[in-house]
Design a protein around this motif. Structure first.
Motif, PDB file in Angstrom:
ATOM      1  N   LEU A 111     -36.356  41.195  74.394  1.00 50.62           N
ATOM      2  CA  LEU A 111     -35.370  42.142  73.892  1.00 50.62           C
ATOM      3  C   LEU A 111     -34.142  41.376  73.412  1.00 50.62           C
ATOM      4  N   HIS A 112     -33.741  41.600  72.168  1.00 49.70           N
ATOM      5  CA  HIS A 112     -32.581  40.918  71.584  1.00 49.70           C
ATOM      6  C   HIS A 112     -31.504  41.937  71.209  1.00 49.70           C
ATOM      7  N   SER A 113     -30.258  41.550  71.420  1.00 47.76           N
ATOM      8  CA  SER A 113     -29.172  42.354  70.851  1.00 47.76           C
ATOM      9  C   SER A 113     -29.154  42.110  69.352  1.00 47.76           C
ATOM     10  N   ARG A 114     -28.648  43.075  68.616  1.00 44.97           N
ATOM     11  CA  ARG A 114     -28.575  42.896  67.159  1.00 44.97           C
ATOM     12  C   ARG A 114     -27.695  41.686  66.816  1.00 44.97           C
ATOM     13  N   ALA A 115     -26.607  41.528  67.555  1.00 44.24           N
ATOM     14  CA  ALA A 115     -25.703  40.409  67.299  1.00 44.24           C
ATOM     15  C   ALA A 115     -26.417  39.076  67.479  1.00 44.24           C
ATOM     16  N   ASN A 116     -27.250  38.979  68.504  1.00 39.23           N
ATOM     17  CA  ASN A 116     -27.962  37.727  68.735  1.00 39.23           C
ATOM     18  C   ASN A 116     -28.990  37.480  67.642  1.00 39.23           C
ATOM     19  N   LEU A 117     -29.700  38.529  67.249  1.00 39.09           N
ATOM     20  CA  LEU A 117     -30.712  38.384  66.212  1.00 39.09           C
ATOM     21  C   LEU A 117     -30.086  37.899  64.912  1.00 39.09           C
ATOM     22  N   GLU A 118     -28.939  38.438  64.573  1.00 39.31           N
ATOM     23  CA  GLU A 118     -28.259  38.000  63.350  1.00 39.31           C
ATOM     24  C   GLU A 118     -27.721  36.585  63.503  1.00 39.31           C
ATOM     25  N   ALA A 119     -27.275  36.240  64.722  1.00 38.93           N
ATOM     26  CA  ALA A 119     -26.702  34.913  64.958  1.00 38.93           C
ATOM     27  C   ALA A 119     -27.741  33.804  64.821  1.00 38.93           C
ATOM     28  N   ILE A 120     -28.997  34.090  65.174  1.00 38.36           N
ATOM     29  CA  ILE A 120     -30.036  33.054  65.071  1.00 38.36           C
ATOM     30  C   ILE A 120     -30.707  33.061  63.696  1.00 38.36           C
ATOM     31  N   GLY A 121     -30.118  33.800  62.759  1.00 38.35           N
ATOM     32  CA  GLY A 121     -30.600  33.759  61.385  1.00 38.35           C
ATOM     33  C   GLY A 121     -31.358  34.989  60.937  1.00 38.35           C
ATOM     34  N   GLY A 122     -31.492  35.983  61.802  1.00 36.65           N
ATOM     35  CA  GLY A 122     -32.183  37.209  61.410  1.00 36.65           C
ATOM     36  C   GLY A 122     -33.666  37.034  61.194  1.00 36.65           C
ATOM     37  N   ALA A 123     -34.242  35.984  61.780  1.00 36.60           N
ATOM     38  CA  ALA A 123     -35.668  35.727  61.597  1.00 36.60           C
ATOM     39  C   ALA A 123     -36.193  34.878  62.750  1.00 36.60           C
ATOM     40  N   ILE A 124     -37.504  34.929  62.932  1.00 40.64           N
ATOM     41  CA  ILE A 124     -38.188  34.137  63.954  1.00 40.64           C
ATOM     42  C   ILE A 124     -38.684  32.844  63.322  1.00 40.64           C
ATOM     43  N   ASP A 125     -38.614  31.757  64.053  1.00 39.96           N
ATOM     44  CA  ASP A 125     -39.057  30.456  63.557  1.00 39.96           C
ATOM     45  C   ASP A 125     -40.528  30.491  63.150  1.00 39.96           C
ATOM     46  N   THR A 126     -40.837  29.910  62.009  1.00 39.32           N
ATOM     47  CA  THR A 126     -42.216  29.843  61.523  1.00 39.32           C
ATOM     48  C   THR A 126     -42.737  28.416  61.427  1.00 39.32           C
ATOM     49  N   SER A 127     -41.952  27.457  61.888  1.00 41.00           N
ATOM     50  CA  SER A 127     -42.340  26.046  61.735  1.00 41.00           C
ATOM     51  C   SER A 127     -43.158  25.514  62.900  1.00 41.00           C
ATOM     52  N   SER A 128     -43.264  26.302  63.986  1.00 41.14           N
ATOM     53  CA  SER A 128     -43.988  25.815  65.161  1.00 41.14           C
ATOM     54  C   SER A 128     -44.932  26.898  65.663  1.00 41.14           C
ATOM     55  N   LEU A 129     -45.741  26.523  66.660  1.00 41.68           N
ATOM     56  CA  LEU A 129     -46.646  27.467  67.297  1.00 41.68           C
ATOM     57  C   LEU A 129     -45.999  28.127  68.515  1.00 41.68           C
ATOM     58  N   ALA A 130     -44.736  27.831  68.749  1.00 44.09           N
ATOM     59  CA  ALA A 130     -44.024  28.397  69.903  1.00 44.09           C
ATOM     60  C   ALA A 130     -42.771  29.111  69.418  1.00 44.09           C
ATOM     61  N   GLU A 131     -42.979  30.121  68.572  1.00 49.30           N
ATOM     62  CA  GLU A 131     -41.835  30.815  67.985  1.00 49.30           C
ATOM     63  C   GLU A 131     -40.967  31.479  69.054  1.00 49.30           C
ATOM     64  N   ASP A 132     -41.586  31.936  70.147  1.00 51.89           N
ATOM     65  CA  ASP A 132     -40.800  32.581  71.198  1.00 51.89           C
ATOM     66  C   ASP A 132     -39.904  31.585  71.939  1.00 51.89           C
ATOM     67  N   THR A 133     -40.420  30.363  72.155  1.00 51.07           N
ATOM     68  CA  THR A 133     -39.613  29.338  72.822  1.00 51.07           C
ATOM     69  C   THR A 133     -38.470  28.872  71.937  1.00 51.07           C
ATOM     70  N   VAL A 134     -38.747  28.695  70.640  1.00 56.70           N
ATOM     71  CA  VAL A 134     -37.692  28.287  69.710  1.00 56.70           C
ATOM     72  C   VAL A 134     -36.589  29.338  69.672  1.00 56.70           C
ATOM     73  N   THR A 135     -36.979  30.617  69.633  1.00 58.74           N
ATOM     74  CA  THR A 135     -35.994  31.701  69.644  1.00 58.74           C
ATOM     75  C   THR A 135     -35.155  31.662  70.915  1.00 58.74           C
ATOM     76  N   THR A 136     -35.798  31.366  72.047  1.00 60.96           N
ATOM     77  CA  THR A 136     -35.090  31.268  73.330  1.00 60.96           C
ATOM     78  C   THR A 136     -34.068  30.147  73.297  1.00 60.96           C
TER      79      THR A 136
END
Length: 496
Positions: free
Chosen positions: A222-247
Motif C-alpha cells: 500500500l502506497h500513499s499517493r505522495a510516495n508514489l509520485e515521489a518515486i517517479g509515479g512508476a514501478i521499476d522495470t529494469s530488474s526482476l525484483a520490482e517490489d524490492t526496488v520500490t521498497t
C-alpha cells in the motif's frame, strides 16, 4: 618458531576465519530473532490512527480467469467504506476468459470495478502495473494505491489495518503478512507456510524495530499517493525484483516503510518443486540485481534512512551470501580436520551448537507468532533443515553416537577409514546439502521421481533447497541469462 610451524599457524588461522565467516549468518539470524520481542513496544502503532483514504487497488492479471472473480468479490466485501475503494484490473492481454469475468464484475459494480486491457502483454508484472498506475494517477480521486496479485485473498479487516499507518505523513508504504492459504496443502506448501512465518511475520517485525524494511510483499503493498509520485509515479522495470526496488526507493527518499503483521493476506503457493524453483529463482536473481543496483548504499549510514546501517547490511548479506558462507565453513572444517582433527572437532561442535540453538529459538518463536501455521506445519518445523542435518547436529552434540554406538547395537564396527569418511561427510554436509537439493529437483522433474520427492525433501531439507536456488541465481546472473518474468501458475486453491 620454525618455518613449517609458522605456515601451519597461518593456514590454521585462515581456516578458522573461514569457519567464523560461515557462522556470521547464524549470529545474524540469532540477533534478528532476539530483537523480535521488542516489537511489542518499539513499533509504529503510537503514530497510527483510524484513517480511511480513497484507495485504488491495482490488480495485474494474465489468464487469471480461475481466480480473478472471487478476488474482486472479496475486495468489494472488505471492511472498508464502499465509496473509498475502487478496483482496477489491468488485463495483460489475457487469452482466457479473464476479460469476460472482469467486465461482468464491472457491470455489476459500476464505478467500483474497472477493466484496463493492455494491447501487448508478456512484458512482465512491472509493465502491467505501470499501465494501471498511469491511468489512476491521471485522475485526482486516488489518495492511496494498493498493489496486489490476482489470486490473493485479503481478510476483511486487512486493508483498514494497513491504511491506519498512512495517517502518519512520514510513512510512504505499508505491507501485510502474506500467509500460505491453499485449501489442499501438501508437503511443499506446508514448508512455504513455515518459511513465510519466519521470513515475514518474524523477520519483518525485527526490521520494523530496526527501522528498515527489505521488501514490500509483491501481493500486498500500500502506497500513499505522495510516495508514489515521489518515486517517479512508476514501478521499476529494469530488474526482476520490482517490489524490492520500490521498497528501497521509498526509504532512500526519506519515507518510512511499515510492516503490519495483523493485516493478513492469503495466497496460493507452488505445489511442485519445479514451480517453486522457478518462482524463487526469479526472486533470487532480483535480489542479486538489487544488491548491485544499490552497491553504493551498503554499510553507509544515512540520516534519511536505515538501509545503510550495519545491522541491515549484515542481515541482507547473511541471506544473499549464505551459500558462500556455507562453502567457506565447509572448507574451514575439512581443512582443520586434515591439519588438526581435535581442533576441527571442537570447532565443529561449537558451530553446530550455535546453529542448533538459533534454529530451535527461531522455530519456537516463529510458531508462537502464527500458531495456526505452527500446528499444521510442525513436521516441517522439525525437518526444515532436513533429516540428514538433524543427524549431523546429533553427531555434534553426541560424538561417536552415529558412527560407533548405534552401529554397535547391530554388531557393526566402523573401520578407521569409515569413521574418517563419516567425519568428512558431516563436516562437508552443509555444502553437500545444496548439491543434494539440486538432485531432488532433478528427481522431481520425472514422473516416477515425483513419488519420492516429498520424502527426499524431508531428508535433504527445505532450507538447503532455498540455498541451492540462490546459487542458481548467481550462475544465471554471471552468465547473463535472459531476464524473463515467469508467472507462477495459479489455479484458485486459496479459494477453499
Amino acid at each position: 618458531m620454525s618455518g613449517d610451524a609458522f605456515w601451519l599457524t597461518v593456514l590454521t588461522t585462515i581456516l578458522l576465519i573461514f569457519v567464523a565467516i560461515g557462522a556470521v549468518p547464524i549470529v545474524a539470524m540469532a540477533y534478528q530473532f532476539i530483537v523480535i520481542p521488542f516489537h511489542a513496544f518499539i513499533n509504529h502503532y503510537e503514530r497510527a490512527a483510524p484513517y480511511l483514504p480513497r484507495v485504488a487497488v491495482i490488480v495485474p492479471a494474465w489468464n487469471e480467469g480461475a481466480v480473478i472473480g472471487a478476488s474482486i468479490q472479496r475486495l468489494l466485501t472488505l471492511d472498508y467504506p464502499e465509496d473509498a475503494l475502487r478496483v482496477y484490473v489491468v488485463d495483460d492481454a489475457s487469452t482466457d476468459h479473464t476479460a469476460e469475468v472482469v467486465l461482468g464484475m464491472a457491470a455489476q459494480h459500476p464505478g467500483r470495478v474497472f477493466h484496463l486491457r493492455r494491447a501487448k502483454g508478456g512484458e512482465g508484472k512491472a509493465h502491467t502495473l505501470n499501465h494501471g498506475i498511469r491511468a489512476v494517477l491521471a485522475e485526482d480521486w486516488m489518495e492511496a494505491l494498493l498493489i496486489m496479485d490476482a489470486d490473493v485473498i485479503y481478510l476483511p479487516d486487512s486493508l483498514r489495518r494497513m491504511t491506519r499507518h498512512l495517517a502518519d505523513d512520514e510513512v510512504g508504504a505499508v505491507t501485510a503478512y502474506i500467509r500460505e492459504g491453499s485449501s489442499d496443502r501438501n508437503f511443499l506448501t506446508r514448508f512455504i507456510g513455515l518459511e513465510y512465518v519466519l521470513a515475514q511475520s518474524a523477520s519483518r517485525r525485527a526490521q520494523n524495530v530496526l527501522g528498515a524494511i527489505a521488501c514490500l510483499a509483491g501481493g500486498a503493498q500500500l502506497h500513499s499517493r505522495a510516495n508514489l509520485e515521489a518515486i517517479g509515479g512508476a514501478i521499476d522495470t529494469s530488474s526482476l525484483a520490482e517490489d524490492t526496488v520500490t521498497t528501497f526507493r521509498t526509504q532512500v527518499g526519506g519515507r518510512r516503510v511499515v510492516f503490519e503483521p495483523y493485516a493478513v493476506v492469503l495466497a496460493e503457493e507452488p505445489h511442485r518443486i519445479a514451480a517453486l524453483w522457478k518462482q524463487r529463482l526469479r526472486w533470487a536473481r532480483g535480489n542479486v540485481q538489487v544488491t548491485r543496483m544499490y552497491r553504493k548504499l551498503w554499510f553507509r549510514p544515512s540520516r534519511t534512512h536505515r538501509l545503510g546501517s550495519i545491522s541491515f547490511g549484515v542481515f541482507w548479506f547473511s541471506i544473499f551470501l549464505l551459500p558462500v558462507a556455507m562453502v567457506l565453513s565447509t572448507i574451514g572444517l575439512v581443512g582443520l580436520f586434515l591439519l588438526h582433527s581435535d581442533l576441527a572437532a571442537a570447532v565443529f561442535r561449537s558451530t553446530w551448537a550455535l546453529a542448533t540453538c538459533t534454529y530451535v529459538f527461531a522455530m519456537v518463536l516463529g510458531v508462537q507468532l502464527d500458531p495456526k501455521t505452527g500446528r499444521s506445519s510442525w513436521r516441517e518445523a522439525i525437518l526444515f533443515p532436513g533429516l540428514i542435518s538433524i543427524l549431523v547436529l546429533i553427531s555434534a552434540f553426541f560424538p561417536g553416537l552415529i558412527d560407533q554406538v548405534v552401529p554397535g547395537w547391530f554388531g557393526i564396527e566402523f573401520t578407521a577409514e569409515a569413521q574418517t569418511a563419516w567425519t568428512l561427510f558431516v563436516y562437508a554436509w552443509i555444502t553437500l546439502s545444496m548439491v543434494a537439493a539440486w538432485l531432488v529437483k532433478l528427481v522431481d522433474s520425472t514422473k516416477v521421481g515425483r513419488i519420492f520427492s516429498p520424502l527426499l525433501t524431508y531428508i535433504v531439507g527445505y532450507g538447503p533447497m532455498l540455498c541451492a536456488v540462490t546459487v542458481d541465481s548467481y550462475i544465471k546472473e554471471l552468465r547473463g541469462a535472459e531476464q524473463t518474468w515467469d508467472k507462477t501458475e495459479k489455479t484458485g486453491r486459496v479459494l477453499g
